[in-house]
Structure formats: structure tokens, C-alpha cells
Write a protein that holds these residues in place. Structure first.
Motif, PDB file in Angstrom:
ATOM      1  N   HIS A 160       0.844  -1.190   0.000  1.00 49.70           N
ATOM      2  CA  HIS A 160       0.000   0.000   0.000  1.00 49.70           C
ATOM      3  C   HIS A 160       0.884   1.246   0.000  1.00 49.70           C
ATOM      4  O   HIS A 160       1.838   1.321   0.790  1.00 49.70           O
ATOM      5  N   PRO A 165      -7.127   5.486  12.610  1.00 53.72           N
ATOM      6  CA  PRO A 165      -8.256   5.448  11.668  1.00 53.72           C
ATOM      7  C   PRO A 165      -9.411   6.353  12.067  1.00 53.72           C
ATOM      8  O   PRO A 165     -10.176   6.797  11.204  1.00 53.72           O
ATOM      9  N   ARG A 192     -17.277  -1.917   3.861  1.00 59.88           N
ATOM     10  CA  ARG A 192     -16.424  -2.754   3.008  1.00 59.88           C
ATOM     11  C   ARG A 192     -16.233  -4.124   3.646  1.00 59.88           C
ATOM     12  O   ARG A 192     -16.394  -4.306   4.850  1.00 59.88           O
ATOM     13  N   GLY A 233      -9.139  -1.017  12.877  1.00 58.67           N
ATOM     14  CA  GLY A 233      -8.321  -0.710  11.720  1.00 58.67           C
ATOM     15  C   GLY A 233      -6.978  -0.088  11.993  1.00 58.67           C
ATOM     16  O   GLY A 233      -6.223   0.196  11.048  1.00 58.67           O
ATOM     17  N   LEU A 262      -6.399   9.048   3.436  1.00 59.35           N
ATOM     18  CA  LEU A 262      -6.980   7.731   3.200  1.00 59.35           C
ATOM     19  C   LEU A 262      -7.885   7.313   4.357  1.00 59.35           C
ATOM     20  O   LEU A 262      -7.580   7.564   5.526  1.00 59.35           O
ATOM     21  N   ARG A 263      -8.965   6.652   4.024  1.00 55.27           N
ATOM     22  CA  ARG A 263      -9.856   6.105   5.037  1.00 55.27           C
ATOM     23  C   ARG A 263      -9.420   4.674   5.344  1.00 55.27           C
ATOM     24  O   ARG A 263      -9.481   3.797   4.474  1.00 55.27           O
ATOM     25  N   LEU A 264      -8.981   4.441   6.572  1.00 56.27           N
ATOM     26  CA  LEU A 264      -8.410   3.147   6.918  1.00 56.27           C
ATOM     27  C   LEU A 264      -9.440   2.112   7.335  1.00 56.27           C
ATOM     28  O   LEU A 264      -9.158   0.914   7.287  1.00 56.27           O
ATOM     29  N   ASP A 281     -13.650   1.139   7.050  1.00 53.72           N
ATOM     30  CA  ASP A 281     -14.972   1.436   6.489  1.00 53.72           C
ATOM     31  C   ASP A 281     -15.847   0.202   6.709  1.00 53.72           C
ATOM     32  O   ASP A 281     -15.665  -0.822   6.042  1.00 53.72           O
ATOM     33  N   ARG A 341      -8.484  -1.384   5.757  1.00 49.47           N
ATOM     34  CA  ARG A 341      -7.692  -1.248   4.532  1.00 49.47           C
ATOM     35  C   ARG A 341      -6.508  -2.213   4.536  1.00 49.47           C
ATOM     36  O   ARG A 341      -6.129  -2.761   3.492  1.00 49.47           O
ATOM     37  N   PHE A 342      -5.903  -2.406   5.721  1.00 53.63           N
ATOM     38  CA  PHE A 342      -4.719  -3.255   5.819  1.00 53.63           C
ATOM     39  C   PHE A 342      -5.069  -4.587   6.469  1.00 53.63           C
ATOM     40  O   PHE A 342      -6.022  -4.695   7.241  1.00 53.63           O
ATOM     41  N   TYR A 365      -9.302  -7.352  12.922  1.00 51.34           N
ATOM     42  CA  TYR A 365      -9.258  -5.997  12.371  1.00 51.34           C
ATOM     43  C   TYR A 365      -9.332  -4.934  13.461  1.00 51.34           C
ATOM     44  O   TYR A 365      -9.520  -3.754  13.177  1.00 51.34           O
ATOM     45  N   VAL A 378       0.774   5.117   0.906  1.00 50.22           N
ATOM     46  CA  VAL A 378      -0.053   5.990   1.723  1.00 50.22           C
ATOM     47  C   VAL A 378       0.433   7.427   1.586  1.00 50.22           C
ATOM     48  O   VAL A 378       1.540   7.764   2.027  1.00 50.22           O
TER      49      VAL A 378
END
Length: 504
Positions: free
Chosen positions: A82, A168, A190, A129, A183-185, A187, A195-196, A251, A84
């Protein structure tokens, strides 16, 4: 490798200590091997350990232990990379000048060092997150702040020793902030929500303030159900809770859910709801609610002296509120957490499979405020009422997974002492005050997965019992674990009330 029980429903497998990609490779190999096995509910990889939650009615701890010890290829897989974007310094990086001074270098050099490394995600935790990444160059491995900030803006990129991370959401935090990313880490709309993943790689890319793009947050209208109760006063802490969410600890998402799930289930049963229906949980000072329609409600748990039109409302019985009537609470009489069930349940759109509110991050909603409306789901009916027996006596515990972090006799010290619930207790953890418990070392460990009910002992020696909103991972050793069936009894203790523990 060590494999130790973490309560009755989890095992902690530890392969070593330290920020070592080879150790993380072993952890992820075990994770892949056991994660999809029958009876395994979820797993939480972290640095050099794997916490495995399982259902003892479907699989034995001995079988899970056998799976964990089966040889597996342990090479670290190449996770996703990723990039960032980060705006370093200025309003977005208030600690950059101090970090540069600490290192004896310019701010530009500090940025170059931080952005010049490819980081490995070792764990997600602290808040949903939040990635713990390593390793920060030694030259800028500045220690964390002596006093945490009460609020760190979402997207803040920070360092603490050899680790770097990204906040986050807006939460308290003690890491040194170097910059911020748009960046939105995390959500929850989703899948996966973070994100990671553990094992991913991250590179930070310096960008200019002019390149900053504010992320568009996805919103979900909370329209599940029909308006039933208007909030005239939200009280101190009133939230919608059900029996919690599962499957997202890896997460950094805690289970949340009711502090006293038995009381919520009993309130639901009184109005014919299934046990898993969402209800309103609140403490003292309690909320004030007005019926918008004729609605059936039931109270259970703490007794706060409920009244409607001057008439007392009993705990454990269905009561019909007529449109316009106001439900008030006059005085705390017993207990700490009360539950209100609506016929059909409290209607709210589920987030990650649950209607529960995670208070620290706001996941699933926020505490009620004046002007909010509680919605009512569709009545189900046909659920028999059940009793809610509360046992007396000491809170039962099992030995914790970190016996070597304490001197001999530490567990006996805990069992032989009386502690008091402090006013700093909340849905994340019950902080106790009493005879201090010593450590065999510094009082901290390499962060590992945590479970609700863990009795952590920080360097102060004063125990903290993790509750439903508590972090999924932590760096304080765990001396004992409260039995799941005894946690509600502990939760119902108010500040100042005594607590004693006994070995189960």
C-alpha cells in the motif's frame, strides 16, 4: 512454542518475542492452518502470537492445540503493498519539529527517514483498523508522549519507538504525530472493513497540502423500524446494544454488546423478543424517554426507580406505554447497567452483523442525545420468558496466559485481596483499586490478542478487567481471566463497591 489457555474459549499460541518478520511468518502460517477449521470462531494474529477463539461445544481445546502444533511452511508471504500519501508537518504533523530536535536532524531529514522505509503490518488493534507497523529507523525511534492527547485526528500518522501507525478514527493517543493521510483506513461498509491486513506492506509517500483530498465517508441511513421513543434526555451513557459482533477481532473490532447480556435477554423475553434483539443499555444518570406511539417495553438489570406518570414501573415485567407518556428514572437503587427492551427490538441498521454501539470509535452509532429517536422493529412473539439468576459471592477466574510475567504467588495475592471498582471504570475496562500486584519484569509485554474478561496488570499494579468495548490486543500481562458467566455480575458493580476473586 507456548500454547496457553485464555479462559475457556480461547488458546494463545506464542512463537517468540520481538518485531521479527520470521516470527510473523510462523504466526500467519498457523493462522491459515486453523482459521477455517470446524469450531474455530475467529483468530487474532499479532507480532509473535496467535489468539484462537473456539466453541467448546463443537471442538475441544485439545484438538485446537493439536492443529496449532502441526508443522506448517512458515515463510512470510508477500502481503499487499500500500502506498499511503502523507502531508508531513505543520498543522497535520505537530510533533515533527520535536522528533527532529530529539534526533538532532532537520525536519526534512526526519521525513526522509520515515518515508524511506517499507513497513510491515504486524497487528491491527487499539481501535478498529489501527495498524501497528515496523520498523521505524532507529534515528527517529522517539518514545511516546509522557501524557497522551485526549483526541488525535483521524488519519494522523505517528511513531512510538520502532513502531509507526495511523489513527483510523479520532481517539485519544500518545504517539508522536508526524503527519496526516486522507486515506480512510476503516470502512464498515467494506469487506474486509480494514484497509490493511496483518502481513501487508506499507510505504509512506510525502505529498503537499495542496494535494490533500478529503475522503467521502459512506453513510447508511438508520431507518430500520418505526419511531417509537423520543429521547428527552440522553442520560450519562445510553447506547443501543445486542449480544455483540463476532469475527472482526483481527481488524481491531471488539465484540461490544451488552455489559450484562443475561439482563438484556431477560428484558427481551418479557416482551416476547428473541434473546439477540437489540435493546437500550444505560447507566446512571438514566435517560428520559417519551412514547411516540403505544408501545410495549420491559426493564431489567439495574434498578433506577423507573416511573411513568408517577407510578412505579417494575423490573422484569412487560409494561404498555401510551402515546405521549414519559418514562423517567428517579434514583439509583441497585446495579450499574439497566436494559430496556421494546416489543420487536430496537430497530437500527446492523453494522458488521450487529446493532451494538462501540462507544470509543462510534462504530454502530453514538450514545443517545436529546432529540434522538429510538425505532421499533417488527414484533416476533412466541418467545417464553426466562429467569435471570444472579449468583452471589466472589467473581470466579481462571489463571491467565502470562504466568512468567509475574513473581511466584501473584495469583494467590489477587485471590486473597479485596479490590474496589473505581470511578474510572467504563465499557472498555473496569479499573480496580487495592493491594498492588508485582511483576517479574517491566510490567509490559509484546502486544498480544486479548479477550473480554482478561485481568490485565499494568505497571501500576492495579488490575484492569477488560469489558466488551475493550481493545482486542494489549501490552499488559494478564494474570487471570474472569469466567464469561461471571462477567455480568462484575459489570453490575458500581464505583466504590468491593470485588473479590476466587479460582474456578
Amino acid at each position: 512454542m507456548e500454547i496457553l489457555p485464555f479462559g475457556r474459549r480461547a488458546l494463545l499460541a506464542r512463537v517468540g518475542t520481538g518485531l521479527d518478520p520470521a516470527l510473523l511468518g510462523k504466526v500467519l502460517a498457523m493462522d491459515r492452518h486453523v482459521r477455517k477449521r470446524p469450531g474455530v470462531r475467529e483468530t487474532l494474529p499479532a507480532y509473535a502470537s496467535l489468539l484462537v477463539f473456539y466453541d467448546p461445544e463443537e471442538v475441544s481445546g485439545e484438538q485446537v492445540r493439536a492443529w496449532l502444533t502441526e508443522p506448517q511452511p512458515s515463510a512470510l508471504p508477500e502481503g499487499r503493498l500500500h502506498e499511503v500519501p502523507v502531508v508531513y508537518g505543520g498543522e497535520f504533523g505537530p510533533d515533527l519539529p520535536e522528533v527532529a530536535r530529539w534526533a538532532g536532524i532537520s525536519e526534512a531529514e526526519a521525513v526522509r527517514l520515515h518515508a524511506g522505509v517499507e513497513y510491515l503490518v504486524y497487528m491491527l488493534g487499539f481501535s478498529p483498523g489501527f495498524p501497528y507497523m515496523g520498523s521505524v529507523p532507529e534515528a527517529i525511534a522517539v518514545p511516546r508522549l509522557p501524557q497522551p492527547r485526549p483526541r488525535v485526528p483521524a488519519g494522523s500518522v505517528a511513531v512510538a519507538g520502532r513502531q509507526t501507525g495511523i489513527y483510523p478514527s479520532s481517539t485519544p493517543g500518545g504517539w508522536r504525530i508526524l503527519g496526516r493521510t486522507p486515506l480512510r483506513l476503516f470502512d464498515p461498509s467494506r469487506q474486509p472493513p480494514a484497509r490493511f491486513e496483518v502481513g501487508d506492506r506499507v510505504r509512506f509517500v510525502p505529498v503537499e497540502r495542496a494535494d490533500w483530498e478529503v475522503p467521502v465517508a459512506s453513510t447508511a441511513e438508520d431507518s430500520d423500524g418505526t419511531p417509537a421513543l423520543a429521547v428527552l434526555d440522553g442520560g450519562l451513557l445510553s447506547t443501543v446494544q445486542d449480544l455483540g459482533r463476532s469475527g472482526y477481532r483481527r481488524y481491531g473490532v471488539p465484540p461490544s454488546g451488552a455489559m450484562d447480556p443475561r439482563a438484556l435477554e431477560a428484558a427481551n423475553a418479557c416482551v416476547g423478543n428473541p434473546p439477540e434483539c437489540a435493546g437500550l443499555e444505560f447507566t446512571w444518570p438514566a435517560p428520559t424517554l417519551q412514547a411516540l406511539v403505544d408501545v410495549e417495553v420491559a426493564l431489567f438489570g439495574a434498578d433506577f426507580g423507573a416511573e411513568v406518570d408517577g407510578r412505579p414501573v417494575p423490573n422484569g415485567a412487560a409494561v404498555r406505554l401510551r402515546r405521549g407518556q414519559v418514562l423517567r428514572f428517579r434514583a439509583p437503587r441497585a446495579g450499574a447497567w439497566a436494559y430496556l427492551a421494546l416489543g420487536g427490538g430496537v430497530g437500527r441498521s446492523p453494522v458488521l452483523g450487529s446493532r451494538s454501539t462501540h462507544v470509543p470509535s462510534g462504530l454502530g452509532g453514538c450514545p443517545l442525545r436529546r432529540g434522538d429517536v429510538l425505532r421499533q422493529g417488527r414484533p416476533v412473539g412466541g418467545v417464553p420468558a426466562r429467569g435471570c439468576q444472579v449468583a452471589e459471592g466472589p467473581v470466579r477466574v481462571l489463571p491467565g496466559p502470562h504466568p512468567h510475567a509475574f513473581p511466584p504467588g501473584a495469583l494467590e495475592h489477587l485471590l486473597g485481596a479485596q479490590y474496589v471498582v473505581t470511578a474510572r471504570s467504563d465499557r472498555s475496562g473496569y479499573r480496580l483499586q487495592g493491594p498492588a500486584i508485582g511483576h517479574a519484569g517491566a510490567g509490559e509485554i509484546l502486544s498480544e490478542g486479548m479477550a473480554v474478561g482478561a485481568v490485565q496488570v499494568p505497571p501500576s499494579g492495579q488490575p484492569i478487567v477488560l469489558m466488551p468495548d475493550g481493545p482486542t490486543a494489549g501490552g499488559y500481562p494478564v494474570l487471570a481471566v474472569v469466567l464469561e458467566e461471571d462477567l455480568p455480575r462484575l459489570a453490575q458493580k458500581r464505583p466504590g463497591e468491593p470485588v473479590r476473586f476466587v479460582l474456578a
